[in-house]
Design a protein around this motif. Structure first.
Motif, PDB file in Angstrom:
ATOM      1  N   GLN A   1      -5.330   1.802 -22.592  1.00  0.00           N
ATOM      2  CA  GLN A   1      -6.034   0.826 -23.416  1.00  0.00           C
ATOM      3  C   GLN A   1      -5.294  -0.504 -23.504  1.00  0.00           C
ATOM      4  OE1 GLN A   1      -6.688   2.786 -27.171  1.00  0.00           O
ATOM      5  NE2 GLN A   1      -7.762   4.519 -26.239  1.00  0.00           N
ATOM      6  N   GLY A   2      -5.936  -1.455 -24.092  1.00  0.00           N
ATOM      7  CA  GLY A   2      -5.380  -2.802 -24.191  1.00  0.00           C
ATOM      8  C   GLY A   2      -4.419  -2.973 -25.342  1.00  0.00           C
ATOM      9  N   ILE A   3      -3.716  -1.925 -25.687  1.00  0.00           N
ATOM     10  CA  ILE A   3      -2.682  -2.012 -26.720  1.00  0.00           C
ATOM     11  C   ILE A   3      -1.419  -1.366 -26.179  1.00  0.00           C
ATOM     12  CG2 ILE A   3      -4.255  -2.047 -28.705  1.00  0.00           C
ATOM     13  CD1 ILE A   3      -3.822   0.959 -28.977  1.00  0.00           C
ATOM     14  N   GLY A   4      -0.277  -1.773 -26.683  1.00  0.00           N
ATOM     15  CA  GLY A   4       0.992  -1.189 -26.261  1.00  0.00           C
ATOM     16  C   GLY A   4       1.494  -1.725 -24.937  1.00  0.00           C
ATOM     17  N   PHE A   5       2.637  -1.194 -24.537  1.00  0.00           N
ATOM     18  CA  PHE A   5       3.303  -1.583 -23.281  1.00  0.00           C
ATOM     19  C   PHE A   5       3.452  -3.111 -23.180  1.00  0.00           C
ATOM     20  CE2 PHE A   5       1.261   2.519 -22.041  1.00  0.00           C
ATOM     21  CZ  PHE A   5       2.428   3.234 -21.803  1.00  0.00           C
ATOM     22  N   ARG A   6       3.937  -3.714 -24.251  1.00  0.00           N
ATOM     23  CA  ARG A   6       4.042  -5.178 -24.283  1.00  0.00           C
ATOM     24  C   ARG A   6       5.100  -5.718 -23.321  1.00  0.00           C
ATOM     25  NH1 ARG A   6      -0.505  -6.953 -25.726  1.00  0.00           N
ATOM     26  NH2 ARG A   6      -1.003  -4.931 -24.827  1.00  0.00           N
ATOM     27  N   CYS A   7       6.118  -4.890 -22.981  1.00  0.00           N
ATOM     28  CA  CYS A   7       7.213  -5.373 -22.116  1.00  0.00           C
ATOM     29  C   CYS A   7       7.204  -4.738 -20.732  1.00  0.00           C
ATOM     30  CB  CYS A   7       8.568  -5.074 -22.769  1.00  0.00           C
ATOM     31  SG  CYS A   7       8.846  -5.929 -24.323  1.00  0.00           S
ATOM     32  N   LEU A   8       6.369  -3.721 -20.520  1.00  0.00           N
ATOM     33  CA  LEU A   8       6.422  -2.939 -19.286  1.00  0.00           C
ATOM     34  C   LEU A   8       6.128  -3.795 -18.053  1.00  0.00           C
ATOM     35  CD1 LEU A   8       6.906   0.144 -18.744  1.00  0.00           C
ATOM     36  CD2 LEU A   8       4.445   0.280 -18.305  1.00  0.00           C
ATOM     37  N   LYS A   9       7.029  -3.693 -17.055  1.00  0.00           N
ATOM     38  CA  LYS A   9       6.856  -4.438 -15.806  1.00  0.00           C
ATOM     39  C   LYS A   9       6.596  -3.520 -14.618  1.00  0.00           C
ATOM     40  CE  LYS A   9       9.489  -8.589 -16.966  1.00  0.00           C
ATOM     41  NZ  LYS A   9      10.560  -9.522 -16.514  1.00  0.00           N
ATOM     42  N   GLU A  10       6.994  -2.259 -14.739  1.00  0.00           N
ATOM     43  CA  GLU A  10       6.798  -1.303 -13.652  1.00  0.00           C
ATOM     44  C   GLU A  10       6.173  -0.030 -14.220  1.00  0.00           C
ATOM     45  OE1 GLU A  10      10.798  -2.579 -11.079  1.00  0.00           O
ATOM     46  OE2 GLU A  10      10.644  -0.576 -11.948  1.00  0.00           O
ATOM     47  N   PHE A  11       5.084   0.421 -13.599  1.00  0.00           N
ATOM     48  CA  PHE A  11       4.421   1.649 -14.046  1.00  0.00           C
ATOM     49  C   PHE A  11       4.137   2.520 -12.831  1.00  0.00           C
ATOM     50  CE2 PHE A  11       0.354   3.754 -15.696  1.00  0.00           C
ATOM     51  CZ  PHE A  11       1.065   4.764 -16.333  1.00  0.00           C
ATOM     52  N   TYR A  12       4.829   3.669 -12.781  1.00  0.00           N
ATOM     53  CA  TYR A  12       4.649   4.624 -11.692  1.00  0.00           C
ATOM     54  C   TYR A  12       4.097   5.917 -12.301  1.00  0.00           C
ATOM     55  CZ  TYR A  12       7.929   1.324  -9.590  1.00  0.00           C
ATOM     56  OH  TYR A  12       8.558   0.167  -9.143  1.00  0.00           O
ATOM     57  N   PHE A  13       2.853   6.228 -11.986  1.00  0.00           N
ATOM     58  CA  PHE A  13       2.162   7.399 -12.538  1.00  0.00           C
ATOM     59  C   PHE A  13       1.923   8.344 -11.368  1.00  0.00           C
ATOM     60  CE2 PHE A  13      -1.746   9.396 -14.428  1.00  0.00           C
ATOM     61  CZ  PHE A  13      -1.149   9.853 -15.600  1.00  0.00           C
ATOM     62  N   ILE A  14       2.750   9.396 -11.277  1.00  0.00           N
ATOM     63  CA  ILE A  14       2.832  10.165 -10.028  1.00  0.00           C
ATOM     64  C   ILE A  14       2.446  11.619 -10.276  1.00  0.00           C
ATOM     65  CG2 ILE A  14       4.332  10.820  -8.109  1.00  0.00           C
ATOM     66  CD1 ILE A  14       6.107   8.390  -8.928  1.00  0.00           C
ATOM     67  N   HIS A  15       1.448  12.080  -9.541  1.00  0.00           N
ATOM     68  CA  HIS A  15       0.963  13.456  -9.655  1.00  0.00           C
ATOM     69  C   HIS A  15       1.765  14.360  -8.731  1.00  0.00           C
ATOM     70  CE1 HIS A  15      -2.764  16.330  -9.632  1.00  0.00           C
ATOM     71  NE2 HIS A  15      -1.783  16.774 -10.364  1.00  0.00           N
ATOM     72  N   SER A  16       2.196  15.519  -9.244  1.00  0.00           N
ATOM     73  CA  SER A  16       2.933  16.472  -8.415  1.00  0.00           C
ATOM     74  C   SER A  16       2.082  16.899  -7.232  1.00  0.00           C
ATOM     75  CB  SER A  16       3.314  17.698  -9.246  1.00  0.00           C
ATOM     76  OG  SER A  16       3.835  18.704  -8.406  1.00  0.00           O
ATOM     77  N   TYR A  17       2.683  16.852  -6.057  1.00  0.00           N
ATOM     78  CA  TYR A  17       1.950  17.228  -4.846  1.00  0.00           C
ATOM     79  C   TYR A  17       1.674  18.726  -4.779  1.00  0.00           C
ATOM     80  CZ  TYR A  17       3.030  12.564  -3.134  1.00  0.00           C
ATOM     81  OH  TYR A  17       3.114  11.194  -2.990  1.00  0.00           O
ATOM     82  N   TYR A  18       2.369  19.485  -5.605  1.00  0.00           N
ATOM     83  CA  TYR A  18       2.252  20.948  -5.516  1.00  0.00           C
ATOM     84  C   TYR A  18       1.228  21.521  -6.477  1.00  0.00           C
ATOM     85  CZ  TYR A  18       6.727  19.850  -3.414  1.00  0.00           C
ATOM     86  OH  TYR A  18       7.706  19.284  -2.650  1.00  0.00           O
ATOM     87  N   VAL A  19       0.561  20.672  -7.232  1.00  0.00           N
ATOM     88  CA  VAL A  19      -0.376  21.154  -8.244  1.00  0.00           C
ATOM     89  C   VAL A  19      -1.746  20.544  -8.011  1.00  0.00           C
ATOM     90  CG1 VAL A  19      -0.860  21.324 -10.704  1.00  0.00           C
ATOM     91  CG2 VAL A  19       1.507  21.387  -9.895  1.00  0.00           C
ATOM     92  N   ALA A  20      -2.753  21.370  -8.001  1.00  0.00           N
ATOM     93  CA  ALA A  20      -4.118  20.883  -7.807  1.00  0.00           C
ATOM     94  C   ALA A  20      -4.673  20.359  -9.119  1.00  0.00           C
ATOM     95  CB  ALA A  20      -4.995  22.015  -7.282  1.00  0.00           C
ATOM     96  N   GLY A  21      -5.766  19.584  -9.015  1.00  0.00           N
ATOM     97  CA  GLY A  21      -6.412  19.074 -10.221  1.00  0.00           C
ATOM     98  C   GLY A  21      -6.651  17.589 -10.125  1.00  0.00           C
ATOM     99  N   ALA A  22      -7.919  17.205 -10.103  1.00  0.00           N
ATOM    100  CA  ALA A  22      -8.274  15.795  -9.942  1.00  0.00           C
ATOM    101  C   ALA A  22      -8.372  15.122 -11.304  1.00  0.00           C
ATOM    102  CB  ALA A  22      -9.600  15.679  -9.206  1.00  0.00           C
TER     103      ALA A  22
END
Length: 942
Positions: free
Chosen positions: A831-852
Motif C-alpha cells: 500500500q501507499g503507506i510505510g517504507f518511507r526510506c526503503l531504496k532496495e526491495f527484494y521479494f524472493i520466492h523459494s524455488y523449492y516450494v510451489a504456490g502462485a
C-alpha cells in the motif's frame, strides 16, 4: 600539531609526541637526559615548522626538495631509534599497555640504572644531534628560505585545459553523442517545463574531457541565447575578476562599464545581475573546485524566468550536487571513451589514420591504451610521445613500462601531469598520504574499503578528530577521495556507499611516481629494479619477486621498513627478522607461504596489522601470540579451524577475521575470548564446533560492533546449550554497541531461538540470515521500535499483510531482502503507506516450494525504492489484468522481474512481459528492467 604519519611530513607528528612523553616521564630525571631530550625536541620542532612551510610549495626548488628529504629521513631514523630503545627497556606486556606510555616510562626508568645504557643513549643522541646540526647548516648555507620565497613567484605553467577551448571538432572522438544529448536537454527543456533558470553540471575525473564537452555544447547553442560567456574558475578564484570577465563577454551599452576598474566585488556582482536580469543567458563556469566558490559565483547570475542556462564542470561530486539542487537541474557523469573511440583517437594522433597500426606494435599499443583507461588527455599525451619515437616494439615497451617516470620527466606528458597535479595539490596532507598509499596495490586491483582503512590506521596515518573515532576519520578520507574523483567507487552498497574502489592506471602511475619521490613507498615488480638510493626503504610493495630481485634486496638494510605488502611467490623473500620495524605485514594471496620461513615474526614487536588471507595455510604460525600490539589479524579464506589458546593474550586485537567465502566458517571460538575486550569485529566462528563456555564468553566483548557466525546444528538437541548461550550473548551484546549480526548455516538448522532476542538490540543496523531455514514468523524484536535497522535479510515461511505493514513502519529501513515460501493471500498489495526510506526491495520466492502469488504496488507505495526484484505469477496476475504497478514507484531505476509460467500458455507469458514493458515505458525515469522466464528469454530494456 599533527600526530599522524604523512607522506610529506614523515613521522614528525608521532615523534614529537614521543619526545614530549619522554620529557614528562621519569627518564627525564636521569642526569643529562632531560637537557639532551629538550634540545633534541627543540631542534626537531623548528625543523618541523620549516618542513611544513616548504611542503606547502607546489613546485619547490631542487635544493629545497633535497633538504625536505634529508630532514624527513632524519625524523624516521630518530623515531626508529626511540622505538627500539623503549622496546629494549622491558616487557611491553606491562604498564605500557595498561597505564599508557607515561606510566611505562615511569616503571621502566628504574631499570635504566642497571642496564648500563646511559652511554649508549648518549651516543645515539649525539649522533642524531650531529645530523641535526648538519641539516640545520644546509638550510642556512644554501639560503633555502630565500629560494622558497622565490619559488612562489615562478612562472606558472600553461593550463592544459586551454587547448580544449580551441579544439577543432574534426579532432575530437566520442564527443558527438554526449554533446547532442546535453544540447537537446538544454534547448528543449523549456518546451515542457517552466522558464526558470536551470543548471547542468558535468562531473568526472580530471582528463576525461569535461571542458571539451562543455565547450562543444556551448559552441552549438550559444547563438540561441541573448548573451553568453565562458569563464574558468581554478582552485583560488578571484570572484571580482571572474564577474568582470563575464561582463566583458556580454554585450552592453557603452556607458555600462564606465569606472569598471573601481568596482569592488559587491559592485561587480550587482552590475552583472542588472545586466542579465531580463536576458536569456548561457554561462559556462569551468573547473569549480569548492562549494564555497560556486556559492560566491552563483550570486552573480539572477534566477530569472527567461529559460537561462548555466553549465558547470567539476571533478568533485559535492560541488556538482551543490550546483544542481533542483529536480529540474542535471548532473552529467562524464564517462571514459569507449575502447573503439580510444583506439581511433590513439591511432589518428600517431599515424594520421584511424585504422593504420603496424603489426609489430599492435599488441603493445593495446597495452598502452589499457593504461590510458579511456582518458582522452592521457591518450593524446602518450600518443604524442609515441609519435616521436621509432615504431619498434621494444621502444614502445620501454614507454609502457616507465610511464610513471616519463610522466615526471617528459615534456610531451606535461599536460597530463598538470591535470593530475592539480587534483593532488588541492588535497590536505592527510588525503595526499591516503592517496599515495594506493601505490601498494597492483593495477586493476579491487581494494576493499575495510581492509584499506585498517591499514591506514595501523600505519599511523589516522588520528581521532573532533570527537570522531579513527575508523570514522579513515572512512571520511576514503569517501572524500571518491568525492574528488581520485579513486573509482566499486560495489556500491544498500546505503549508497562504496565497499571497494579501484584507481585509474594513470593516477596509479602518478601516485607511484610521487611516492617514490618522497621515499614513501617503494614498489617492486617484474619491470622495476631495487632503487639505488642513499635513503632507507620505508614501505615496500612487492608485486613480483624472483631470485635475482631477492638477492638485490638481501644487500639492502631492511630494518627500517614499516610496511611490507607481498603477493604471489614469496619464498625468495628475505627472512622476517630483517624487517624489525614493521607495522603492517600483508601476505594476502601469497601462493607459497608454507615454504616461507616465518619463525622470526615474534620479533616484529610493533606489528599492528597482519594479513595471511587466501594463503591456504591450516595452522596459525607460531609466534603470532607474541605480537602484543596487533590490532588486525586477517585469516579469511584459509583452512584454519583452531586458533592457539594463547591468542586471547592479544588484548589490543580489534579485528579477528576467519570467515571463508564471505560468510562461511569452520573456526572454533578460543576459550578465554572474553578477555579480548578490544575486539570490534569477529567473522567466521563456528558456534557448534566451539565449546559452550567459549560461546558464553562472547557476551563479555562490550566493544563488539560486528559479529558474523556459523551455526550448523541441524536441529540436534546436542546443540541446545549452544543456542541458549548464543542468544544469551546476543541479548547482552545488543545492549552495547553491536551494529551488524550475520548468521550462516549450510543446512536447515532451526533458528527459532532468535525470536528470544531481548531487549531490542538498539544499535543494530544490519541483520542477515544466510541459510535455507525459514522462520515460522518474523521475530518479535523486528519492530518499528528498532530505529537503527537499515539492512534486513530474512527468511519467512509465510508473509502476511501484517508483516508488510510492520516492516513498512521501520523508520531506518533502506534495504529489505525478504525470502518466503508462501503468502497467506493469493494477492498481496503493497500500500501507499510505510517504507518511507526503503531504496532496495527484494521479494524472493523459494524455488523449492510451489504456490502462485500476486504482488501489486499501489499508488504511493515504496516512494524511494530504486532497485526492485519480485516474482510475477502469470497464472494469478492474468485475473488482475497482468498489472504490477511499477509505474507507482517514482524513484525506480532498476528492476528484475521473474515470470513464473506454470499453467499458462506461451502467448500469455509473452503478454505478461509486454504488459510489464509497457508499464516501464510510461515511467518517467525510464528504468532499466530485466524480465526472466518469458519462454526462457531474458528481456532487457531501458
Amino acid at each position: 600539531m599533527e600526530a599522524v604519519v604523512s607522506a610529506s611530513h614523515g613521522v614528525f607528528g608521532p615523534l614529537l609526541g614521543k619526545l614530549n612523553a619522554l620529557l614528562a616521564g621519569e627518564y627525564a630525571r636521569l642526569k643529562g637526559v632531560r637537557r639532551e631530550m629538550r634540545s633534541l625536541k627543540s631542534e626537531l620542532s623548528n625543523m618541523h615548522a620549516a618542513l611544513q612551510k616548504y611542503t606547502m610549495l607546489q613546485d619547490p626548488d631542487v635544493q629545497v626538495k633535497a633538504w625536505i628529504s634529508e630532514v624527513r629521513e632524519l625524523a624516521y631514523d630518530t623515531e626508529d631509534c626511540i622505538d627500539k630503545f623503549i622496546h629494549r627497556l622491558g616487557n611491553t606486556t606491562g604498564s605500557h599497555r595498561h597505564g599508557g606510555i607515561k606510566e611505562f616510562f615511569r616503571k621502566s626508568a628504574r631499570r635504566l640504572k642497571t642496564l648500563g645504557s646511559r652511554r649508549k643513549i648518549a651516543k645515539q643522541i649525539d649522533e642524531l644531534k650531529a645530523r641535526l646540526r648538519a641539516v640545520k647548516e644546509h638550510r642556512s648555507s644554501y639560503k633555502l628560505d630565500d629560494i622558497a620565497c622565490s619559488s612562489t613567484f615562478r612562472h606558472t605553467a600553461v593550463d592544459p585545459r586551454v587547448s580544449a577551448l580551441f579544439s577543432e571538432e574534426a579532432h575530437l572522438m566520442g564527443i558527438e553523442g554526449p554533446r547532442d544529448d546535453l544540447t537537446k536537454w538544454i534547448v528543449h527543456m523549456e518546451d515542457n517545463r517552466t522558464k526558470d533558470r536551470r543548471v547542468l553540471s558535468i562531473f568526472g575525473f580530471g582528463g576525461l574531457g569535461k571542458t571539451t564537452l562543455a565547450t562543444e555544447v556551448y559552441r552549438k547553442i550559444r547563438e540561441q541565447f541573448h548573451c553568453h560567456a565562458f569563464i574558468s574558475v581554478s582552485q583560488k578564484p578571484d570572484i571580482k575578476k571572474i564577474v568582470k570577465d563575464v561582463i566583458s563577454q556580454v554585450s552592453c551599452h557603452d556607458g555600462f562599464t564606465k569606472a569598471i576598474h573601481s568596482w569592488d566585488e559587491r559592485r561587480s556582482i550587482e552590475k552583472l545581475r542588472e545586466l542579465l536580469q531580463d536576458k536569456r543567458y548561457l554561462i559556462v563556469v569551468d573547473d569549480i573546485w569548492s562549494t564555497s566558490a560556486w556559492n560566491a559565483i552563483k550570486c552573480a547570475f539572477p534566477e530569472n524566468t527567461c529559460s537561462s542556462r548555466i553549465i558547470s564542470t567539476t571533478r568533485i561530486f559535492d560541488v556538482a550536487s551543490s550546483c544542481c539542487p533542483g529536480g529540474d537541474d542535471r548532473i552529467y557523469y562524464m564517462e571514459a571513451l569507449s575502447e573503439l573511440d580510444s583506439k581511433r583517437l590513439f591511432l589518428k594522433r600517431i599515424f594520421g589514420s584511424e585504422d593504420c597500426c603496424p603489426d609489430v606494435v599492435k599488441e603493445v599499443s593495446d597495452e598502452v591504451l589499457k593504461k590510458c583507461g579511456g582518458l582522452p588527455l592521457a591518450i593524446i599525451s602518450i600518443s604524442g610521445l609515441l609519435a616521436n619515437i621509432p615504431t619498434l616494439r621494444n621502444e614502445w615497451l620501454k614507454v609502457k613500462r616507465s610511464i610513471g617516470f616519463v610522466l615526471e620527466k617528459n615534456q610531451s606528458l606535461e599536460g597530463m601531469k598538470s591535470i593530475l597535479s592539480l587534483s593532488y595539490n588541492s588535497l590536505t596532507p592527510n588525503l595526499k598520504t591516503c592517496l599515495l598509499y594506493f601505490s601498494n596495490f597492483p593495477e586493476d586491483y579491487e581494494i576493499e574499503r575495510d581492509t584499506l582503512l585498517r591499514r591506514w590506521i595501523a600505519e599511523g596515518f589516522i588520528s581521532e578528530e573532533r570527537g570522531q573515532s579513527c575508523q570514522e576519520v579513515a572512512e571520511n578520507n576514503f569517501y572524500e577521495l571518491i568525492n574528488k574523483s581520485l579513486v573509482q567507487p566499486v560495489d556500491i552498497g544498500y546505503d549508497g556507499k562504496a565497499r571497494a574502489c579501484r584507481v585509474h592506471d594513470m593516477m596509479l602511475e602518478f601516485a607511484i611516481s610521487k611516492a617514490a619521490e618522497d621515499n614513501f613507498i617503494t614498489v617492486l615488480s617484474g619491470q622495476m629494479a631495487v632503487p639505488n638510493s642513499h635513503c632507507y626503504i620505508r614501505r615496500l610493495s612487492i608485486q613480483y619477486i624472483n631470485q635475482e630481485l631477492a638477492s638485490l634486496l638481501a644487500y639492502k638494510d631492511l630494518c627500517h621498513i614499516r610496511s611490507l605488502t607481498a603477493t604471489g611467490c614469496i619464498k625468495n623473500l628475505p627472512n622476517l627478522a630483517e624487517f624489525e620495524t614493521l607495522r603492517v605485514l600483508d601476505f594476502e594471496g601469497s601462493e607459497d607461504l608454507k615454504e616461507y620461513d616465518m619463525s622470526s615474526r615474534d620479533k616484529l614487536f610493533q606489528l599492528r596489522y597482519l594479513s595471511l588471507r587466501s594463503t591456504c595455510i591450516s595452522k596459525v604460525p607460531l609466534g603470532i601470540v607474541m605480537l602484543r600490539d596487533l590490532e588486525t589479524l586477517d585469516l579469511r579464506d584459509t583452512f584454519i579451524e583452531e586458533l592457539p589458546p594463547s591468542i586471547v593474550q592479544l588484548d589490543k586485537l580489534q579485528h579477528l577475521l576467519t570467515a571463508r567465502c564471505i560468510f562461511y566458517g569452520e573456526t572454533k571460538i578460543p576459550s578465554g575470548i572474553g578477555k579480548m575486550r578490544s575486539l570490534r569485529v569477529i567473522s567466521g566462528f563456528n558456534i557448534t564446533k566451539s565449546s559452550v563456555g567459549a560461546v558464553e564468553e562472547l557476551e563479555s566483548l562490550t566493544s563488539l560492533i560486528e559479529l558474523h557466525v556459523v551455526f550448523n546444528g541441524g536441529g540436534s538437541d546436542k546443540y541446545k546449550k549452544h543456542e541458549e548461550m548464543l542468544i544469551s550473548s546476543l541479548c547482552k551484546l545488543g545492549k552495547y554497541k553491536l551494529q551488524s549480526f550475520r548468521i550462516h548455516s549450510k543446512d536447515s538448522t532451526p533458528l527459532e531461538f532468535l525470536d528470544s532476542w531481548s531487549p531490542l538490540p538498539s544499535s543494530l543496523q544490519i541483520f542477515i540470515m544466510s541459510t535455507s531455514y525459514y522462520l515460522p514468523k518474523a521475530p518479535k524484536w523486528i519492530a518499528p521500535a528498532l530505529t537503527s535497522l537499515a539492512y534486513l535479510n530474512i527468511n519467512l515461511s509465510e508473509v502476511t499483510e501484517e508483516d508488510i505493514l510492520i516492516l513498512g513502519e521501520m523508520p531506518a529501513l533502506i534495504s529489505l531482502e525478504l525470502w518466503f515460501k508462501a503468502v497467506r493471500k493469493e494477492r498481496l498489495a503493497v500500500q501507499g503507506i510505510g517504507f518511507r526510506c526503503l531504496k532496495e526491495f527484494y521479494f524472493i520466492h523459494s524455488y523449492y516450494v510451489a504456490g502462485a502469488r500476486y504482488l501489486l504496488f499501489e499508488k504511493g507505495a515504496l516512494p524511494k525504492v530504486e532497485k526492485l526484484q519480485v516474482p510475477f505469477y502469470v497464472s494469478v496476475a492474468k485475473a488482475y489484468g497482468l498489472y504490477l504497478g511499477i509505474e507507482h514507484l517514482p524513484c525506480l531505476k532498476d528492476a528484475e522481474i521473474s515470470l513464473y509460467n506454470e499453467g499458462v500458455t506461451s502467448s500469455e507469458s509473452k503478454a505478461a512481459a509486454v504488459s510489464i514493458r509497457n508499464e516501464a515505458n510510461v515511467h518517467p525515469n525510464r528504468p532499466r528492467v530485466t524480465i526472466f522466464g518469458a519462454e526462457e528469454i531474458s528481456f532487457h530494456f531501458s
